[in-house]
Motif scaffolding. Structure first.
Motif, PDB file in Angstrom:
ATOM      1  N   SER A 170     -12.249 -12.572  10.200  1.00  0.00           N
ATOM      2  CA  SER A 170     -12.964 -11.387  10.933  1.00  0.00           C
ATOM      3  C   SER A 170     -12.282 -10.514  11.776  1.00  0.00           C
ATOM      4  O   SER A 170     -12.168  -9.469  11.904  1.00  0.00           O
ATOM      5  N   GLN A 171     -11.547 -11.449  12.850  1.00  0.00           N
ATOM      6  CA  GLN A 171     -10.812 -10.942  13.912  1.00  0.00           C
ATOM      7  C   GLN A 171      -9.493 -10.409  13.172  1.00  0.00           C
ATOM      8  O   GLN A 171      -9.147  -9.406  13.642  1.00  0.00           O
ATOM      9  N   ALA A 172      -8.922 -11.046  12.343  1.00  0.00           N
ATOM     10  CA  ALA A 172      -7.761 -10.592  11.638  1.00  0.00           C
ATOM     11  C   ALA A 172      -8.007  -9.078  11.090  1.00  0.00           C
ATOM     12  O   ALA A 172      -7.040  -8.254  11.049  1.00  0.00           O
ATOM     13  N   ASN A 173      -9.137  -9.060  10.411  1.00  0.00           N
ATOM     14  CA  ASN A 173      -9.335  -7.935   9.502  1.00  0.00           C
ATOM     15  C   ASN A 173      -9.566  -6.739  10.573  1.00  0.00           C
ATOM     16  O   ASN A 173      -9.221  -5.675  10.180  1.00  0.00           O
ATOM     17  N   ALA A 174     -10.135  -7.008  11.709  1.00  0.00           N
ATOM     18  CA  ALA A 174     -10.525  -5.966  12.603  1.00  0.00           C
ATOM     19  C   ALA A 174      -9.199  -5.551  13.280  1.00  0.00           C
ATOM     20  O   ALA A 174      -9.120  -4.317  13.507  1.00  0.00           O
ATOM     21  N   THR A 175      -8.034  -6.360  13.487  1.00  0.00           N
ATOM     22  CA  THR A 175      -7.168  -5.984  13.857  1.00  0.00           C
ATOM     23  C   THR A 175      -6.273  -5.031  13.070  1.00  0.00           C
ATOM     24  O   THR A 175      -5.526  -4.087  13.279  1.00  0.00           O
ATOM     25  N   LEU A 176      -6.267  -5.446  11.655  1.00  0.00           N
ATOM     26  CA  LEU A 176      -5.709  -4.675  10.703  1.00  0.00           C
ATOM     27  C   LEU A 176      -6.205  -3.335  10.538  1.00  0.00           C
ATOM     28  O   LEU A 176      -5.408  -2.237  10.555  1.00  0.00           O
ATOM     29  N   THR A 177      -7.722  -3.230  10.657  1.00  0.00           N
ATOM     30  CA  THR A 177      -8.204  -2.050  10.414  1.00  0.00           C
ATOM     31  C   THR A 177      -7.972  -0.988  11.648  1.00  0.00           C
ATOM     32  O   THR A 177      -7.604   0.097  11.620  1.00  0.00           O
ATOM     33  N   ALA A 178      -7.945  -1.638  12.872  1.00  0.00           N
ATOM     34  CA  ALA A 178      -7.451  -0.790  13.936  1.00  0.00           C
ATOM     35  C   ALA A 178      -6.116  -0.555  13.807  1.00  0.00           C
ATOM     36  O   ALA A 178      -5.802   0.740  14.417  1.00  0.00           O
ATOM     37  N   ALA A 179      -5.286  -1.252  13.694  1.00  0.00           N
ATOM     38  CA  ALA A 179      -3.800  -0.859  13.442  1.00  0.00           C
ATOM     39  C   ALA A 179      -3.625   0.276  12.366  1.00  0.00           C
ATOM     40  O   ALA A 179      -2.846   1.432  12.526  1.00  0.00           O
ATOM     41  N   LEU A 180      -4.485   0.466  11.309  1.00  0.00           N
ATOM     42  CA  LEU A 180      -4.104   1.018  10.385  1.00  0.00           C
ATOM     43  C   LEU A 180      -4.762   2.562  10.546  1.00  0.00           C
ATOM     44  O   LEU A 180      -4.401   3.738  10.381  1.00  0.00           O
ATOM     45  N   GLY A 198      -0.152   1.960  15.475  1.00  0.00           N
ATOM     46  CA  GLY A 198       0.085   0.602  14.796  1.00  0.00           C
ATOM     47  C   GLY A 198       1.254   0.361  14.351  1.00  0.00           C
ATOM     48  O   GLY A 198       1.956   1.354  13.865  1.00  0.00           O
ATOM     49  N   THR A 199       1.953  -0.722  14.802  1.00  0.00           N
ATOM     50  CA  THR A 199       3.294  -0.943  14.214  1.00  0.00           C
ATOM     51  C   THR A 199       3.348  -1.921  13.092  1.00  0.00           C
ATOM     52  O   THR A 199       2.466  -2.161  12.758  1.00  0.00           O
ATOM     53  N   ALA A 200       4.604  -2.030  12.546  1.00  0.00           N
ATOM     54  CA  ALA A 200       4.656  -2.883  11.387  1.00  0.00           C
ATOM     55  C   ALA A 200       4.288  -4.198  11.803  1.00  0.00           C
ATOM     56  O   ALA A 200       3.950  -5.016  10.844  1.00  0.00           O
ATOM     57  N   VAL A 201       4.531  -5.025  12.965  1.00  0.00           N
ATOM     58  CA  VAL A 201       4.100  -6.016  13.041  1.00  0.00           C
ATOM     59  C   VAL A 201       2.524  -6.254  13.233  1.00  0.00           C
ATOM     60  O   VAL A 201       1.894  -7.394  12.749  1.00  0.00           O
ATOM     61  N   ASP A 202       1.982  -5.521  13.769  1.00  0.00           N
ATOM     62  CA  ASP A 202       0.347  -5.302  13.654  1.00  0.00           C
ATOM     63  C   ASP A 202      -0.276  -5.346  12.298  1.00  0.00           C
ATOM     64  O   ASP A 202      -1.383  -6.109  11.859  1.00  0.00           O
ATOM     65  N   VAL A 203       0.350  -4.319  11.330  1.00  0.00           N
ATOM     66  CA  VAL A 203       0.024  -4.047  10.119  1.00  0.00           C
ATOM     67  C   VAL A 203       0.211  -5.545   9.030  1.00  0.00           C
ATOM     68  O   VAL A 203      -0.555  -5.974   8.497  1.00  0.00           O
ATOM     69  N   TYR A 204       1.613  -5.730   9.074  1.00  0.00           N
ATOM     70  CA  TYR A 204       2.141  -6.816   8.220  1.00  0.00           C
ATOM     71  C   TYR A 204       1.589  -8.086   8.886  1.00  0.00           C
ATOM     72  O   TYR A 204       1.372  -8.947   8.094  1.00  0.00           O
ATOM     73  N   GLY A 205       1.553  -8.355  10.027  1.00  0.00           N
ATOM     74  CA  GLY A 205       1.213  -9.563  10.743  1.00  0.00           C
ATOM     75  C   GLY A 205      -0.525  -9.887  10.337  1.00  0.00           C
ATOM     76  O   GLY A 205      -0.631 -11.226  10.177  1.00  0.00           O
ATOM     77  N   GLN A 225      -2.041  -8.920   7.987  1.00  0.00           N
ATOM     78  CA  GLN A 225      -2.205  -9.195   6.379  1.00  0.00           C
ATOM     79  C   GLN A 225      -1.867 -10.691   6.206  1.00  0.00           C
ATOM     80  O   GLN A 225      -2.607 -11.350   5.497  1.00  0.00           O
ATOM     81  N   SER A 226      -0.966 -11.116   6.885  1.00  0.00           N
ATOM     82  CA  SER A 226      -0.446 -12.428   6.767  1.00  0.00           C
ATOM     83  C   SER A 226      -1.584 -13.727   7.356  1.00  0.00           C
ATOM     84  O   SER A 226      -2.056 -14.631   6.929  1.00  0.00           O
ATOM     85  N   GLU A 227      -2.003 -12.952   8.472  1.00  0.00           N
ATOM     86  CA  GLU A 227      -3.153 -13.536   9.126  1.00  0.00           C
ATOM     87  C   GLU A 227      -4.471 -13.814   8.501  1.00  0.00           C
ATOM     88  O   GLU A 227      -5.194 -14.916   8.260  1.00  0.00           O
ATOM     89  N   ILE A 228      -4.785 -12.593   7.605  1.00  0.00           N
ATOM     90  CA  ILE A 228      -5.740 -12.704   6.895  1.00  0.00           C
ATOM     91  C   ILE A 228      -5.688 -13.744   5.783  1.00  0.00           C
ATOM     92  O   ILE A 228      -6.520 -14.519   5.252  1.00  0.00           O
ATOM     93  N   VAL A 229      -4.462 -13.670   5.149  1.00  0.00           N
ATOM     94  CA  VAL A 229      -4.394 -14.968   3.988  1.00  0.00           C
ATOM     95  C   VAL A 229      -4.497 -16.243   4.499  1.00  0.00           C
ATOM     96  O   VAL A 229      -5.162 -16.923   3.968  1.00  0.00           O
ATOM     97  N   VAL A 230      -4.019 -16.522   5.691  1.00  0.00           N
ATOM     98  CA  VAL A 230      -3.946 -17.715   6.325  1.00  0.00           C
ATOM     99  C   VAL A 230      -5.493 -18.173   6.493  1.00  0.00           C
ATOM    100  O   VAL A 230      -5.994 -19.298   6.423  1.00  0.00           O
TER     101      VAL A 230
END
Length: 154
Positions: free
Chosen positions: A34-44, A49-56, A58-63
């Motif tokens: 939930s936290q990683a999804n909220a971070t990704l949504t805020a970055a998008l 939003g930087t590439a680290v926020d977006v791609y990081g 996504q990887s955090e959501i997978v893990v």
């Protein structure tokens, strides 16, 4: 040497620990996802939003979803282990059986009657004689009974 089964409390220690651990892992995986999804949504949605926020994220959501999935599988397995233990009677109370049961009981002798079996003799049966009235199937049909091929059909 006779081994006794462990008590119900001892038999239920492992599935209880597995159930509690799986519940903790499931909650951590759900919160982290939930936290990683909220971070990704805020970055998008923000333009900063930087590439680290977006791609990081996504990887955090997978893990974290893998952690969530492992927790759910652990819950199912530990509940199945509880079901198996209940099915095999790990929670049932065992009645105490006296050690010297055989000495206190009186037994009556069992009498078995002998039965004489007579041998049955079967005589060989003679083959049946053919009767005179029955036609012999090996003989061809009488040509007088055959229809005339030149006769018109009705």
């Amino acid at each position: 040497m006779t081994h006794s089964r462990p008590s119900a409390a001892v038999a239920l220690v492992v599935p209880t620990i597995a159930l509690a651990g799986s519940a903790v892992v499931t909650v951590i995986g759900a919160m982290w996802t939930s936290q990683a999804n909220a971070t990704l949504t805020a970055a998008l949605t923000s333009g900063t939003g930087t590439a680290v926020d977006v791609y990081g994220s996504q990887s955090e959501i997978v893990v974290s979803s893998g952690l969530l999935t492992g927790g759910i599988v652990g819950l199912v397995v530990s509940l199945a282990l509880f079901a198996v233990l209940i099915g095999f009677g790990a929670l049932s109370r065992r009645a105490s059986v006296p050690a010297l049961v055989a000495e206190s009981a009186e037994f009556e002798p069992v009498v078995v009657e002998e039965t004489v079996v007579e041998e049955v003799v079967v005589e060989a049966a003679a083959p049946a004689e053919p009767t005179a009235d029955a036609p012999d199937p090996a003989d061809p049909a009488d040509p007088a009974d055959a229809p005339d091929p030149a006769a018109p059909r009705a």
